[in-house]
Design an enzyme around this catalytic site. Structure first.
Site, short mmCIF file in Angstrom:
data_model
loop_
_atom_site.label_atom_id
_atom_site.label_comp_id
_atom_site.label_asym_id
_atom_site.label_seq_id
_atom_site.Cartn_x
_atom_site.Cartn_y
_atom_site.Cartn_z
N GLU A 27 35.63 -3.98 -5.12
CA GLU A 27 35.81 -3.90 -6.57
C GLU A 27 35.18 -2.64 -7.17
OE1 GLU A 27 37.31 -6.38 -9.06
OE2 GLU A 27 37.28 -4.34 -9.82
N LYS B 259 41.13 7.36 -6.73
CA LYS B 259 41.18 6.02 -7.31
C LYS B 259 42.63 5.53 -7.37
CE LYS B 259 36.82 6.83 -9.62
NZ LYS B 259 36.17 7.47 -10.77
N LYS C 93 34.48 5.06 -2.43
CA LYS C 93 35.91 5.38 -2.56
C LYS C 93 36.50 5.95 -1.28
CE LYS C 93 35.07 8.18 -6.05
NZ LYS C 93 33.90 8.02 -6.86
N VAL D 186 36.76 1.34 -7.87
CA VAL D 186 37.50 1.82 -9.05
C VAL D 186 36.84 1.22 -10.29
CG1 VAL D 186 39.73 1.98 -10.22
CG2 VAL D 186 39.67 1.87 -7.73
N THR E 90 27.09 4.35 1.17
CA THR E 90 26.76 5.76 1.42
C THR E 90 27.58 6.63 0.46
OG1 THR E 90 28.42 6.02 3.17
CG2 THR E 90 26.22 5.30 3.86
N PHE F 133 20.90 3.79 0.87
CA PHE F 133 19.93 3.28 -0.11
C PHE F 133 19.66 4.35 -1.16
CE2 PHE F 133 15.71 1.04 -0.96
CZ PHE F 133 16.32 -0.10 -1.47
N GLU G 207 30.38 14.10 -9.92
CA GLU G 207 30.20 14.01 -8.47
C GLU G 207 29.31 15.17 -8.03
OE1 GLU G 207 32.09 11.54 -6.34
OE2 GLU G 207 32.02 10.77 -8.37
N GLY H 88 27.74 4.25 -12.65
CA GLY H 88 26.39 3.86 -13.08
C GLY H 88 25.68 3.05 -12.02
N GLY I 105 24.41 12.59 -15.01
CA GLY I 105 24.70 11.96 -13.72
C GLY I 105 26.11 11.41 -13.59
N1 HSE Z 1 32.23 11.21 -11.01
C1 HSE Z 1 32.88 9.98 -11.30
C2 HSE Z 1 33.32 9.99 -12.75
C3 HSE Z 1 31.95 8.85 -11.00
O1 HSE Z 1 32.98 10.93 -13.47
O2 HSE Z 1 34.02 9.08 -13.17
C4 HSE Z 1 32.60 7.54 -10.70
O3 HSE Z 1 33.52 7.58 -9.64
#
Ligand code: HSE
Length: 346
Positions: A154, A229, A130, A157, A101, A10, A214, A326, A211
């Site tokens: 979905e 991916k 992922k 990726v 998670t 969450f 990672e 996002g 944001g």
């Molecule tokens: N850190 C990843 C990016 C987030 O910058 O695309 C989405 O997987």
């Protein structure tokens, strides 16, 4: 149709999904006749709640957003607190487990075991994580088949940009010969900002502030996020189970301001390109910076945006551009999987 969901995780994505359910539940009922009921939420840090009659998501979100945990959620007669993720998966009575998670690119855990436990317990799985998809999709699909359930992913990726469903549904009957794209928003953002004159470290700090990056930005900068991916796309598009070592992977760390300026003078741009190509000796997978001309549809993709070009034998080159991450975008990817699950569609 009442469809019961358990949310495992969450954080940003789980909350994004819950917010969409709060906003859209009436419209989903009217348009699709589906009533999604969240019967449990389990988060390793924020705590857990389960109620077979359904939780009040607005109150769960309020508790987390105000206090940082689920402890402020009010007591009700059927409420159970304190189950761990596996008890929640097995005992909450959910039809579908939403695995949201954190992504662990080392071994996919705990997401991988959550997905396995859910499928073994006869639950469907919807995930944007992922880790389990890249490392365990073939096994998870087999488990789902053995137990008469489904796994949909979905959002793993390009978040809510429907790249997987585009290939599976809208390009049915065609043959995808190659796929190449920009699959990491952070590195694309950094390259874009460097073209605008910013240094690498400052551009990375901005990507972290917004944001995009990672938790460990090495995964973005050194190409591992895009590599993961590609593992998912190789399975989803070609049914091929690649390992990390099968993907030639080079990130953007070594690219300097001079390189970027030189490319610009030649009317070209650096992009971190992830590609899979069908060849007579199998799938060639690669993540590496390329200097591409302005005529390439990927060249104009700036900032944290992602894009993917499918080279199709019949339909030709098709490029899809959209967000790759996002809160709401990834939450939406979970929603569209849940809707398609209920409708019995891909
Ligand atoms: N850190 C990843 C990016 C987030 O910058 O695309 C989405 O997987």
């Amino acid at each position: 149709m009442r469809h019961k969901l358990a949310l495992i995780g969450f954080g940003t994505v789980g909350q994004g999904f819950a917010e969409i359910l709060v906003q859209q539940s009436e419209a989903l009922g009217n348009q699709y006749g589906i009533d999604f009921v969240v019967v449990a939420i389990a988060d390793a840090v924020k705590g857990s709640l389960a109620d077979p009659e359904g939780l009040n998501l607005s109150l769960a979100l309020e508790s987390v957003q105000v206090k940082g945990t689920l402890a402020e959620y009010p007591d009700t007669p059927g409420l159970v607190r304190g189950w761990d993720s596996f008890q929640t998966i097995r005992q909450s009575g959910a039809d579908t487990v939403i695995e949201a998670t954190f992504t662990n690119i080392a071994d996919g855990q705990p997401g991988l075991d959550h997905c396995r436990a859910a499928l073994e317990a006869g639950k469907n799985v919807v995930t944007s994580n992922k880790g389990p998809v890249a490392l365990g999709l073939a096994d998870l699909r087999e488990l789902a088949q053995d137990h008469g359930t489904r796994i949909l992913y979905e959002g793993s990726v390009m978040s809510g940009t429907p790249v997987l469903r585009l290939a599976a549904a809208s390009l049915a009957g065609d043959e995808i010969e190659m796929v190449r794209g920009i699959l990491n928003g952070t590195s694309n953002y950094i390259l874009t900002r460097m073209e605008e004159g910013l240094g690498f470290e400052d551009a990375l700090s901005e990507a972290q502030k917004f944001g995009y990056a990672e938790a460990d930005p090495t995964n973005d900068i050194d190409g591992y996020d895009a590599q993961f991916k590609l593992l998912i796309l190789a399975q989803a598009l070609f049914g091929v189970e690649l390992k990390k070592k099968d993907v030639f992977t080079l990130g953007i760390r070594h690219i300097g301001a001079d390189d970027i300026a030189r490319a610009r003078r030649d009317n070209r741009r650096y992009k971190l390109i992830a590609s899979l190509e069908k060849t007579s000796s199998g799938i060639v997978a690669r993540v590496a910076p390329e200097i591409i001309p302005l005529t390439d549809p990927l060249t104009g993709v700036s900032g944290a945006v992602n894009a993917l070009t499918y080279r199709c034998r019949l339909a030709g080159d098709i490029t899809i551009v959209g967000p790759g991450a996002g809160r709401t975008e990834t939450g939406y990817a979970l929603l569209v999987d849940c809707i398609n699950l209920c409708r019995g569609q891909i």
